[in-house]
Design a protein around this motif. Structure first.
Motif, short mmCIF file in Angstrom:
data_model
loop_
_atom_site.label_atom_id
_atom_site.label_comp_id
_atom_site.label_asym_id
_atom_site.label_seq_id
_atom_site.Cartn_x
_atom_site.Cartn_y
_atom_site.Cartn_z
N CYS A 52 0.86 -1.19 0.00
CA CYS A 52 0.00 0.00 0.00
C CYS A 52 0.90 1.25 0.00
N LEU A 53 0.64 2.17 -0.92
CA LEU A 53 1.47 3.38 -1.05
C LEU A 53 1.56 4.16 0.26
N PHE A 54 0.43 4.40 0.91
CA PHE A 54 0.48 5.21 2.13
C PHE A 54 1.08 4.43 3.30
N CYS A 55 0.90 3.12 3.37
CA CYS A 55 1.60 2.33 4.39
C CYS A 55 3.11 2.45 4.18
N ALA A 105 0.66 12.88 8.82
CA ALA A 105 0.17 13.92 7.90
C ALA A 105 1.33 14.40 7.05
N PHE A 106 1.07 14.60 5.74
CA PHE A 106 2.13 14.98 4.81
C PHE A 106 1.51 15.76 3.64
N TYR A 107 2.38 16.53 2.96
CA TYR A 107 1.89 17.33 1.84
C TYR A 107 1.55 16.43 0.64
N ASP A 108 0.42 16.74 0.01
CA ASP A 108 0.02 16.02 -1.20
C ASP A 108 1.04 16.31 -2.31
N ILE A 109 1.38 15.29 -3.07
CA ILE A 109 2.40 15.43 -4.12
C ILE A 109 1.89 16.26 -5.30
N ALA A 110 0.59 16.36 -5.47
CA ALA A 110 -0.01 17.12 -6.57
C ALA A 110 -1.09 18.05 -5.99
N VAL A 164 -2.84 19.08 2.44
CA VAL A 164 -2.18 18.09 3.31
C VAL A 164 -3.06 16.85 3.35
N LEU A 165 -2.43 15.69 3.40
CA LEU A 165 -3.15 14.43 3.58
C LEU A 165 -2.93 13.95 5.01
N ILE A 166 -4.00 13.56 5.66
CA ILE A 166 -3.91 13.03 7.02
C ILE A 166 -4.41 11.59 6.98
N THR A 209 -12.83 13.37 1.98
CA THR A 209 -12.45 11.96 1.88
C THR A 209 -13.22 11.35 0.72
N ASN A 210 -12.49 10.83 -0.24
CA ASN A 210 -13.12 10.16 -1.37
C ASN A 210 -13.25 8.68 -1.04
N CYS A 211 -14.39 8.10 -1.39
CA CYS A 211 -14.60 6.66 -1.16
C CYS A 211 -15.08 6.01 -2.44
N ALA A 233 -16.27 8.49 -6.55
CA ALA A 233 -15.72 9.66 -5.84
C ALA A 233 -14.30 9.97 -6.28
N GLY A 234 -13.69 9.07 -7.05
CA GLY A 234 -12.33 9.30 -7.54
C GLY A 234 -11.23 8.88 -6.57
N GLN A 235 -11.54 7.96 -5.66
CA GLN A 235 -10.48 7.48 -4.76
C GLN A 235 -9.44 6.73 -5.58
N THR A 236 -8.18 7.15 -5.43
CA THR A 236 -7.09 6.52 -6.19
C THR A 236 -6.13 5.75 -5.29
N VAL A 237 -6.08 6.13 -4.01
CA VAL A 237 -5.21 5.41 -3.07
C VAL A 237 -6.11 4.76 -2.03
N PHE A 238 -6.02 3.44 -1.94
CA PHE A 238 -6.97 2.70 -1.10
C PHE A 238 -6.42 2.45 0.30
N LEU A 267 -7.36 4.80 3.71
CA LEU A 267 -8.19 5.93 4.14
C LEU A 267 -7.35 7.18 4.36
N HIS A 268 -7.79 8.30 3.78
CA HIS A 268 -7.06 9.55 3.96
C HIS A 268 -8.02 10.73 3.89
N PHE A 269 -7.61 11.80 4.56
CA PHE A 269 -8.40 13.02 4.63
C PHE A 269 -7.58 14.14 3.99
N HIS A 270 -8.14 14.74 2.93
CA HIS A 270 -7.49 15.88 2.29
C HIS A 270 -7.84 17.13 3.11
N LEU A 271 -6.84 17.86 3.56
CA LEU A 271 -7.05 19.15 4.22
C LEU A 271 -6.64 20.22 3.20
P1 AMP Z 1 -7.62 10.23 -3.63
O1 AMP Z 1 -7.78 10.55 -5.08
O2 AMP Z 1 -8.67 10.83 -2.75
O3 AMP Z 1 -7.44 8.74 -3.40
O4 AMP Z 1 -6.29 10.97 -3.18
C1 AMP Z 1 -5.02 10.43 -3.31
C2 AMP Z 1 -4.05 11.57 -3.20
O5 AMP Z 1 -2.77 11.05 -2.96
C3 AMP Z 1 -3.98 12.43 -4.45
O6 AMP Z 1 -4.33 13.78 -4.14
C4 AMP Z 1 -2.51 12.31 -4.87
O7 AMP Z 1 -1.97 13.50 -5.40
C5 AMP Z 1 -1.84 11.91 -3.57
N1 AMP Z 1 -0.60 11.19 -3.71
C6 AMP Z 1 -0.34 10.13 -4.52
N2 AMP Z 1 0.92 9.70 -4.35
C7 AMP Z 1 1.49 10.51 -3.40
C8 AMP Z 1 2.77 10.59 -2.79
N3 AMP Z 1 3.76 9.74 -3.11
N4 AMP Z 1 2.99 11.56 -1.87
C9 AMP Z 1 2.02 12.44 -1.55
N5 AMP Z 1 0.77 12.40 -2.07
C10 AMP Z 1 0.51 11.46 -3.00
#
Ligand code: AMP
Ligand code: ZN
Length: 114
Positions: free
Chosen positions: A4-7, A27-32, A39-41, A86-88, A92-97, A99-103
């Protein structure tokens, strides 16, 4: 969870720009970033999405909101306003599975919810 990417970010195997960490959350800054502050929490425990939230693991979510309120002050967006998203799932466009909260904050946002 092993791949898992976030793990992996939580374990320090993939670099991230840390904003905050304690025993329960990271918590860390979103890459995009989609806002001047983005910030992602995330909980350190792997929870796939809101679909997997139960009475047994939901305490960490209250903690995430407590920390989000503090981070909003530290990041200078508590008065101007911010959104926690939070996208689910696919629609909703969840791309990382994991759980995360966009701030999100730092600029006026579109008032449309979807
Ligand atoms: P979601 O689309 O709600 O699943 O959000 C996933 C978020 O993770 C997106 O906003 C991505 O830009 C972000 N993301 C993906 N890979 C990374 C990374 N390596 N570091 C920080 N943020 C990331
Ligand atoms: Zn994970």
């Amino acid at each position: 969870m092993m791949d898992c990417l976030f793990c992996r970010i939580i374990r320090g195997e993939i670099p991230s720009k840390k904003v905050y960490e304690d025993e329960q959350i990271y918590a860390f800054y979103d890459i995009a970033p989609m806002a001047p502050v983005h910030v992602l929490i995330v909980p350190k425990v792997h929870i796939t999405s809101v679909n997997e939230v139960t009475e047994a693991n939901s305490k960490v979510i209250a903690h995430i909101y407590e920390v989000a309120a503090r981070l909003a002050i530290e990041l200078g967006i508590s008065e101007s306003g911010y959104r926690i998203v939070t996208n689910c799932g696919a629609d909703a466009g969840q791309t990382v599975f994991h759980l995360h909260f966009h701030l999100l904050g730092g600029a006026a946002m579109n008032t449309k919810m979807c």
